[in-house]
Write an enzyme that holds these catalytic residues in place. Structure first.
Site, PDB file in Angstrom:
ATOM      1  N   SER A  69       0.660  -0.973  -0.416  1.00 17.05           N
ATOM      2  CA  SER A  69       0.031  -0.025   0.532  1.00 17.05           C
ATOM      3  C   SER A  69       1.095   1.456  -0.235  1.00 17.05           C
ATOM      4  O   SER A  69       1.499   1.396  -0.828  1.00 17.05           O
ATOM      5  CB  SER A  69      -0.626  -0.236   0.976  1.00 17.05           C
ATOM      6  OG  SER A  69      -2.089   0.792   1.228  1.00 17.05           O
ATOM      7  N   ASP A 285      -2.953   6.269  -3.122  1.00 17.53           N
ATOM      8  CA  ASP A 285      -1.420   5.740  -2.349  1.00 17.53           C
ATOM      9  C   ASP A 285      -0.655   4.718  -3.185  1.00 17.53           C
ATOM     10  O   ASP A 285      -1.224   4.183  -4.987  1.00 17.53           O
ATOM     11  CB  ASP A 285      -2.118   4.988  -1.146  1.00 17.53           C
ATOM     12  CG  ASP A 285      -2.711   3.865  -0.910  1.00 17.53           C
ATOM     13  OD1 ASP A 285      -3.788   3.757  -1.401  1.00 17.53           O
ATOM     14  OD2 ASP A 285      -3.077   3.326  -0.187  1.00 17.53           O
ATOM     15  N   ASP A 287      -1.721   1.622  -3.900  1.00 21.19           N
ATOM     16  CA  ASP A 287      -1.790   0.011  -4.267  1.00 21.19           C
ATOM     17  C   ASP A 287      -3.784   0.710  -4.236  1.00 21.19           C
ATOM     18  O   ASP A 287      -3.982  -0.046  -4.742  1.00 21.19           O
ATOM     19  CB  ASP A 287      -2.400  -1.443  -3.826  1.00 21.19           C
ATOM     20  CG  ASP A 287      -2.919  -0.339  -2.202  1.00 21.19           C
ATOM     21  OD1 ASP A 287      -3.117   0.153  -1.800  1.00 21.19           O
ATOM     22  OD2 ASP A 287      -3.556  -1.331  -1.680  1.00 21.19           O
ATOM     23  N   ARG A 504      -4.298   6.230  22.789  1.00 19.05           N
ATOM     24  CA  ARG A 504      -4.714   5.467  23.057  1.00 19.05           C
ATOM     25  C   ARG A 504      -3.120   4.377  22.134  1.00 19.05           C
ATOM     26  O   ARG A 504      -2.397   5.446  21.200  1.00 19.05           O
ATOM     27  CB  ARG A 504      -5.149   5.264  21.779  1.00 19.05           C
ATOM     28  CG  ARG A 504      -5.062   5.550  20.438  1.00 19.05           C
ATOM     29  CD  ARG A 504      -5.880   5.154  19.283  1.00 19.05           C
ATOM     30  NE  ARG A 504      -5.621   3.512  18.106  1.00 19.05           N
ATOM     31  CZ  ARG A 504      -5.432   3.664  17.712  1.00 19.05           C
ATOM     32  NH1 ARG A 504      -4.324   3.880  17.205  1.00 19.05           N
ATOM     33  NH2 ARG A 504      -5.153   2.561  17.410  1.00 19.05           N
ATOM     34  N   GLY A 507      -1.231  -0.163  17.873  1.00 14.35           N
ATOM     35  CA  GLY A 507      -0.784  -1.361  17.330  1.00 14.35           C
ATOM     36  C   GLY A 507       0.070  -2.379  16.651  1.00 14.35           C
ATOM     37  O   GLY A 507       0.516  -3.440  16.980  1.00 14.35           O
TER      38      GLY A 507
END
Length: 551
Positions: A69, A285, A287, A504, A507
């Site tokens: 991506s 972007d 992809d 937060r 990830g």
């Protein structure tokens, strides 16, 4: 009796793709993604896994996309696509991770054997896959490893070549719905281009001529499919393609593309002498599944129109059409956002339609959007789409309009279901959708931008020794752990007009992200750094090393 795994074939081919030691692979929202030169073993194993997924689903076709991506060119990755064109079922992400990390061929075969039993896979079922890649130099070698995986288990595999991620998602759904009443389209890239361009031409028929559109293709696969789309559109919409150097080493996503524009909040340098004041421009972007629009005002000042702006434009237009078609009250249009959505957009949209906030990540947004009759979702980064439920599609085809105006609006809605790629965020499909709305509303970038004013905001990263001590609730908008920290954040936020902030954990890396908004730019910055300071103190950071901006 059910067939057995072709262990000899798997062993022989697996030995050609040994897992590198000291590397742990993780299947996440974007699939596997890391440096392209260490993914060989992963590709082979994903080939086997995709075939098993197909067998588990009675021979339905599974998609495999090789892409990274918006990442730099040296990266690559792979993700699986389920039969309706959606992301791989979350429960299988763990299986993908386990199989990818088996240390040896023996360990891989043992893991496969155990997996086939626990997942209750009938090996006598057929296995069908369709696969494609983006333009990265590492693509051909990774495709070869993937094909070995298909061969090892005897899958029927179709190579869709070099194309965009959204085209691969479209193909998966088109193949699996062929000959049914849910038929999605002709299962080829040409079928995709035909479907989109035909719907677009119908939607803008009778509107004033649309000025040409400048497109930054990120030196990626969007340049290839974008050129073909331009040929299909002809004079209806002239596409001016830039950053199309797909064979130039190091050019992919470099100082261009949707991610560059969103994070640096400026025009790609390559477009500085191209884009004229008042002209519309957009960036895909690598992809072509993300899209960011922008324009220069008459003073040459850059203005970004991101996923929040796209959501506001599109959702309000669809609400208007459902009212004009006489379907108000019968079809509920809803919008899904994450905590990162700008407060200005949330306020604008909440006055017009139901709104839901979910945790960050496409899978959460897509799933929540499916609960509405028409669900709109866009991440601020420009990835998003519109979903029409099957009930809604049926309602649109059976609804009897009582006036010519209702009939026109109804036809527009039906054509939108054809124009929008409902399987996944699709930069080219979303671009055409935006051009339709701008044509219908007679908006320039300036009028679109003035639908609402973005609240000034700031995003700050705080490096922490252990991100897992940070736990959130309320769609990641509030901290539940460490105890007491949220109360301190609340106390700070109250001191700023229009203040909002949330924290937060990342990830993927040991950092905590702090987002803050306020009505004035300097206050948004100050609030972000003060909240970041609270986080820094909470994890016992050395006061002497506290970053200066936090003070």
């Amino acid at each position: 009796m059910a067939s057995a795994l072709p262990v000899d074939a798997i062993r022989t081919l697996s030995e050609q793709h040994p897992k590198p030691s000291n590397v742990h692979f993780q299947y996440g929202t974007a699939g596997f993604r890391t440096l392209g030169n260490i993914l060989d073993s992963v590709m082979f194993r994903v080939g086997v896994l995709a075939a098993l997924r197909s067998k588990r689903l009675d021979g339905k076709t599974i998609g495999v996309m090789i892409t990274a991506s918006h990442n730099p060119e040296q990266d690559n990755g792979v993700k699986l696509v389920d039969p309706r064109g959606e992301m791989l079922e979350a429960a299988w992400e763990v299986h993908a991770t386990n199989l990818a990390n088996a240390a040896t061929t023996d360990a891989f075969v043992d893991a496969l054997d155990a997996f086939v039993k626990t997942a209750k896979i009938d090996l006598s079922k057929p296995a069908r896959v369709v696969y494609a890649r983006d333009t990265r130099p590492s693509g051909p070698a990774l495709i070869a490893a993937l094909e070995h995986g298909f061969k090892a288990i005897g899958a029927e595999a179709r190579n869709a070549g070099v194309t965009t991620t959204p085209v691969l998602h479209y193909l998966v759904k088109a193949i699996n719905t062929k000959g049914t009443k849910e038929e999605y389209g002709v299962d080829s890239e040409e079928g995709y281009l035909q479907k989109l361009s035909t719907a677009f031409k119908k939607l803008v028929a009778g509107k004033p001529a649309i000025p040409p559109l400048v497109i930054d293709c990120a030196n990626g696969v969007g340049a290839i499919v974008g050129e073909k789309l331009g040929a299909h559109l002809g004079d209806t919409l002239k596409l001016l393609l830039h950053n199309t150097a797909i064979d130039t080493a190091g050019a992919l996503n470099h100082a261009c593309g949707a991610d560059f524009v969103k994070t640096s909040q400026r025009l790609p340098p390559s477009l500085a002498s191209v884009l004229q004041p008042g002209q519309r421009g957009c960036s895909l972007d690598g992809d072509a599944d993300r899209l960011i629009y922008y324009y220069l005002d008459d003073r040459g000042q850059f203005h970004m129109l991101d996923g929040d702006k796209i959501a506001a434009l599109v959702a309000a237009f669809i609400v208007e059409l459902t009212k004009s078609a006489g379907l108000e009250g019968e079809i509920q249009v809803g919008i899904v956002q994450t905590a990162y959505a700008n407060g200005g957009s949330t306020k604008y949209l909440a006055e017009r339609l139901p709104i839901k906030c979910v945790s960050t990540g496409v899978k959460h947004l897509h799933h929540a959007a499916e609960h509405y009759d028409i669900g709109v979702y866009f991440e601020a980064n420009g990835h998003g789409t519109v979903l029409f439920s099957s009930d809604t599609t049926n309602k649109l085809s059976s609804h009897q309009p009582s006036t010519p105006a209702q009939s026109t609006a109804l036809n527009h809605l039906i054509n939108l279901t054809q124009l929008i790629n409902q399987t996944v965020g699709d930069a080219l499909s979303d671009m055409l959708l935006i051009e339709v709305v701008l044509a219908h509303k007679s908006y320039s970038g300036l009028e679109w931008d003035s639908l609402y004013v973005d609240l000034p905001n700031r995003l700050v990263k705080v490096v922490v020794p252990e991100r897992n001590i940070f736990k959130t609730a309320d769609a990641e908008r509030r901290l539940t752990s460490p105890p007491g920290l949220q109360a301190k954040i609340d106390e700070l936020v109250h001191r700023y007009e229009g203040g909002r902030s949330f924290v937060r954990p990342s990830g993927t890396e040991d950092v905590v992200r702090v987002y803050a908004e306020a009505t004035v730019r300097s206050q948004a910055d100050e609030l972000a750094f003060r909240v970041a300071g609270l986080v820094y103190d909470e994890v016992g950071g050395d006061p002497a090393k506290r970053p200066a901006e936090f003070l």
